[in-house]
Write a protein that holds these residues in place. Structure first.
Motif, PDB file in Angstrom:
ATOM      1  N   GLN A 166      44.797 -16.256  10.182  1.00 52.63           N
ATOM      2  CA  GLN A 166      45.912 -15.812  11.033  1.00 52.63           C
ATOM      3  C   GLN A 166      46.715 -14.718  10.352  1.00 52.63           C
ATOM      4  N   LEU A 167      46.956 -14.924   9.058  1.00 51.52           N
ATOM      5  CA  LEU A 167      47.755 -13.965   8.297  1.00 51.52           C
ATOM      6  C   LEU A 167      47.057 -12.604   8.240  1.00 51.52           C
ATOM      7  N   LEU A 168      45.754 -12.631   8.024  1.00 51.94           N
ATOM      8  CA  LEU A 168      45.000 -11.370   7.957  1.00 51.94           C
ATOM      9  C   LEU A 168      45.026 -10.661   9.309  1.00 51.94           C
ATOM     10  N   ARG A 169      44.771 -11.427  10.368  1.00 53.49           N
ATOM     11  CA  ARG A 169      44.818 -10.822  11.719  1.00 53.49           C
ATOM     12  C   ARG A 169      46.188 -10.211  11.961  1.00 53.49           C
ATOM     13  N   LEU A 179      35.328  -8.721   6.174  1.00 59.45           N
ATOM     14  CA  LEU A 179      36.538  -8.979   5.385  1.00 59.45           C
ATOM     15  C   LEU A 179      36.676 -10.471   5.085  1.00 59.45           C
ATOM     16  N   GLY A 180      36.394 -10.845   3.862  1.00 58.68           N
ATOM     17  CA  GLY A 180      36.554 -12.246   3.465  1.00 58.68           C
ATOM     18  C   GLY A 180      38.022 -12.535   3.209  1.00 58.68           C
ATOM     19  N   TYR A 181      38.481 -13.698   3.658  1.00 62.23           N
ATOM     20  CA  TYR A 181      39.893 -14.044   3.410  1.00 62.23           C
ATOM     21  C   TYR A 181      40.036 -15.407   2.744  1.00 62.23           C
ATOM     22  N   HIS A 193      35.399 -15.227   6.971  1.00 58.81           N
ATOM     23  CA  HIS A 193      35.566 -13.771   7.010  1.00 58.81           C
ATOM     24  C   HIS A 193      35.762 -13.310   8.446  1.00 58.81           C
ATOM     25  N   LEU A 194      36.286 -12.101   8.599  1.00 57.12           N
ATOM     26  CA  LEU A 194      36.369 -11.461   9.915  1.00 57.12           C
ATOM     27  C   LEU A 194      35.555 -10.176   9.829  1.00 57.12           C
ATOM     28  N   VAL A 195      35.067  -9.735  10.974  1.00 55.50           N
ATOM     29  CA  VAL A 195      34.352  -8.464  10.993  1.00 55.50           C
ATOM     30  C   VAL A 195      35.204  -7.446  11.727  1.00 55.50           C
ATOM     31  N   HIS A 210      34.790 -11.360  -6.005  1.00 58.08           N
ATOM     32  CA  HIS A 210      35.976 -12.123  -5.620  1.00 58.08           C
ATOM     33  C   HIS A 210      37.216 -11.251  -5.621  1.00 58.08           C
ATOM     34  N   GLY A 211      38.236 -11.716  -4.939  1.00 59.23           N
ATOM     35  CA  GLY A 211      39.423 -10.883  -4.726  1.00 59.23           C
ATOM     36  C   GLY A 211      39.379 -10.352  -3.306  1.00 59.23           C
ATOM     37  N   ALA A 212      40.468  -9.707  -2.877  1.00 56.84           N
ATOM     38  CA  ALA A 212      40.537  -9.220  -1.493  1.00 56.84           C
ATOM     39  C   ALA A 212      39.551  -8.059  -1.324  1.00 56.84           C
ATOM     40  N   PHE A 213      38.704  -8.036  -0.359  1.00 59.49           N
ATOM     41  CA  PHE A 213      38.378  -8.999   0.680  1.00 59.49           C
ATOM     42  C   PHE A 213      36.895  -9.370   0.535  1.00 59.49           C
ATOM     43  N   ALA A 214      36.522  -9.843  -0.664  1.00 61.91           N
ATOM     44  CA  ALA A 214      35.113 -10.182  -0.906  1.00 61.91           C
ATOM     45  C   ALA A 214      34.720 -11.366  -0.030  1.00 61.91           C
ATOM     46  N   PRO A 215      33.678 -11.209   0.800  1.00 63.20           N
ATOM     47  CA  PRO A 215      33.309 -12.318   1.677  1.00 63.20           C
ATOM     48  C   PRO A 215      32.549 -13.422   0.947  1.00 63.20           C
ATOM     49  N   GLY A 216      32.526 -14.588   1.549  1.00 62.61           N
ATOM     50  CA  GLY A 216      31.674 -15.675   1.057  1.00 62.61           C
ATOM     51  C   GLY A 216      32.279 -16.480  -0.075  1.00 62.61           C
ATOM     52  N   MET A 217      33.493 -16.119  -0.503  1.00 60.12           N
ATOM     53  CA  MET A 217      34.075 -16.810  -1.650  1.00 60.12           C
ATOM     54  C   MET A 217      35.121 -17.824  -1.187  1.00 60.12           C
ATOM     55  N   PRO A 218      34.915 -19.109  -1.490  1.00 62.91           N
ATOM     56  CA  PRO A 218      35.928 -20.097  -1.112  1.00 62.91           C
ATOM     57  C   PRO A 218      37.132 -20.044  -2.053  1.00 62.91           C
TER      58      PRO A 218
END
Ligand code: PLP
Length: 485
Positions: A392-395, A459-461, A416-418, A123-131
């Motif tokens: 949106q913020l990550l993009r 990249l999980g967000y 997440h984004l790839v 968890h934390g930036a940018f661990a994927p799969g975490m709500p």
């Protein structure tokens, strides 16, 4: 060891019919427990009178055993404060070289261990799969759990073999029909402890050792591990802009199971087109195989309504539908569900009860209430809006930092984004380097199951606080600059 446990340990081992005297047995049992470190140095032994009465032995019997152990140095006695395990063995063990661990795995175990590399950060930036769990309605959920635990009827305390609490299966069937157009009744729903278990159970029941599972490439390594654990061989089939492309499967390959994530391909994010869905359903008929549809995060579409499930399209009963609560609630809840064709219900239910045992009905009951009372839908709506903003913020911040040099996956969906990286960047070493800076980057190349792989980052967000996204994006941009040749 607590004194009560010492008494218990001895009670079940003392054999009153044995030719060995009771005092000798007591001496031997205590000595073995000290040698094997079950009784650690400094542990207080029960007083002789207390032990004698608890074990219905004469006090002299206990005294003789204690005296022998004291004489041999296993025990120390401190005037006025009792008898203790001495430190001799602890000291002796520390001097010895530790025995070598016996790590001989089966061939299947070796293969499974090789694909089961655990991610660096969860968890934390940018661990994927975490709500986002900070905004989960914790108080309400605690209250429901307490309420349902308190009102548990007696049969919830026994073994179960219903395939999950009826009330929860009904709530899931309603939800899947309404929001995912799944065709099912509550009897077809089986509640399990997470998608991993559901995949393994499905493979165990529908495939034999050495049967083939087609998997999307890149794909979900959790599914790969579950199918391998059930003895299946994996054939990676590449994913194009329409989803898994069966035309690229090796000629003559005969799958027993095709595992797909059609609503939002994991990890690429591709949505399987209707044409491809129909083609796959047709292919399953021709090849006489099963399709497993993993609908892990379909709730999170930000532009359009979630797409209807593939299961709902099928005219025959070849699709096993899988949903999980890990993303819409939280991963440690460990609750997921399978929706299986009617003909499979009894076998799935009984095999589940046999292999894994079921239970936890108070928790299931709380979840059913959470769904029935509208909290579930409300939470999903709130998270959908939050994740849309975070995406949106990550993009936006990555574009600001890196312009077009870091192409991101399209699609207003998911958690997440790839980001694809140029071929010369080693995403694994980038990820290790990033971890030293507290940034969790999942390498895309790890999701490739075949020979070909593309470097990139998943990249999980969803679980990353809005305030952390800009700073973590800046960190990522600096790292990428350093990894340029
Ligand atoms: C494709 C896919 N399926 C299922 C899951 C959920 O698995 P589980 O229910 O075991 O937590 C995940 C979680 O990351 C996933 O990415």
């Amino acid at each position: 060891m607590h004194p009560d446990w010492i008494v218990e340990h001895l009670r079940v081992r003392i054999d009153r019919k044995s030719a060995e005297t009771l005092s000798r047995q007591l001496y031997r049992l205590l000595r073995e427990a000290i040698r094997s470190a079950q009784l650690r140095s400094g542990t207080a032994l029960p007083a002789t009178r207390q032990l004698a009465s608890a074990l219905a032995l004469g006090r002299n019997t206990v005294l003789a055993a204690y005296d022998q152990l004291l004489a041999e140095g296993y025990l120390d006695s401190k005037q006025g404060s009792g008898t203790f395990v001495s430190s001799i063995f602890e000291h002796h063990r520390a001097q010895q070289t530790p025995p070598r661990a016996h790590a001989s795995l089966s061939r299947r175990g070796e293969a499974l261990a090789a694909v089961s590399k655990l991610p660096v950060g969860l968890h934390g930036a940018f661990a994927p799969g975490m709500p986002e769990i900070r905004q989960f309605p914790h108080e309400l959920w605690q209250r429901l759990q307490q309420q349902h635990a308190r009102s548990s009827p007696p049969d919830w305390w026994h073994y179960q073999q219903e395939g999950g609490l009826r009330q929860l299966r009904e709530a899931i069937a309603d939800y899947a029909q309404l929001s995912r157009s799944v065709r099912c009744g509550a009897d077809q729903v089986l509640v399990l402890q997470g998608a991993q278990q559901a995949m393994e159970l499905t493979a165990r029941l529908l495939a034999d050792q050495g049967d083939t599972a087609w998997m999307e490439d890149p794909g979900y390594s959790g599914a790969q591990a579950a199918f391998m654990a059930a003895g299946m061989d994996i054939t990676p089939v590449s994913v194009d802009e329409q989803g898994l492309n069966p035309q690229t499967a090796p000629a003559g390959s005969q799958p027993r199971l095709i595992y797909i994530t059609p609503s939002h391909q994991y990890p690429s994010g591709v949505v399987m087109t209707l044409e491809r869905r129909l083609q796959l359903l047709q292919l399953a008929e021709e090849k006489d195989c099963w399709i497993m549809e993993d609908d892990y995060d379909s709730e999170f579409r930000y532009d359009t309504q979630p797409l209807a499930s593939l299961q709902g399209l099928a005219s025959s009963e070849r699709v096993i539908y899988l949903g999980t609560f890990s993303k819409v609630m939280y991963p440690a809840l460990r609750l997921a569900y399978l929706i299986v064709p009617e003909a499979l219900v009894d076998s799935f239910r009984s095999a589940y009860a046999r292999l894994y045992r079921e239970g936890g009905y108070a928790l299931q009951s709380a979840l059913a209430a959470f769904m029935e009372q509208g909290h579930f839908a409300r939470h999903i709506r709130r998270m959908r809006e939050l994740y849309r903003i975070r995406q949106q913020l990550l993009r936006h911040t990555l574009r600001q930092q890196l312009g077009d040099s870091l192409p991101l996956s399209s699609g207003e969906a998911g958690m997440h984004l790839v980001a694809k990286l140029p071929a010369h960047i080693d995403d694994d070493s980038l990820s290790r380097h990033a971890a030293e800076h507290g940034l969790w980057l999942r390498p895309l190349s790890r999701h490739y199951l075949g020979d070909h792989s593309q470097p990139g980052l998943v990249l999980g967000y969803a679980g990353v606080d809005d305030a952390d996204i800009p700073e973590s994006s800046r960190k990522l941009a600096r790292l990428l600059e350093r990894h340029q040749p």
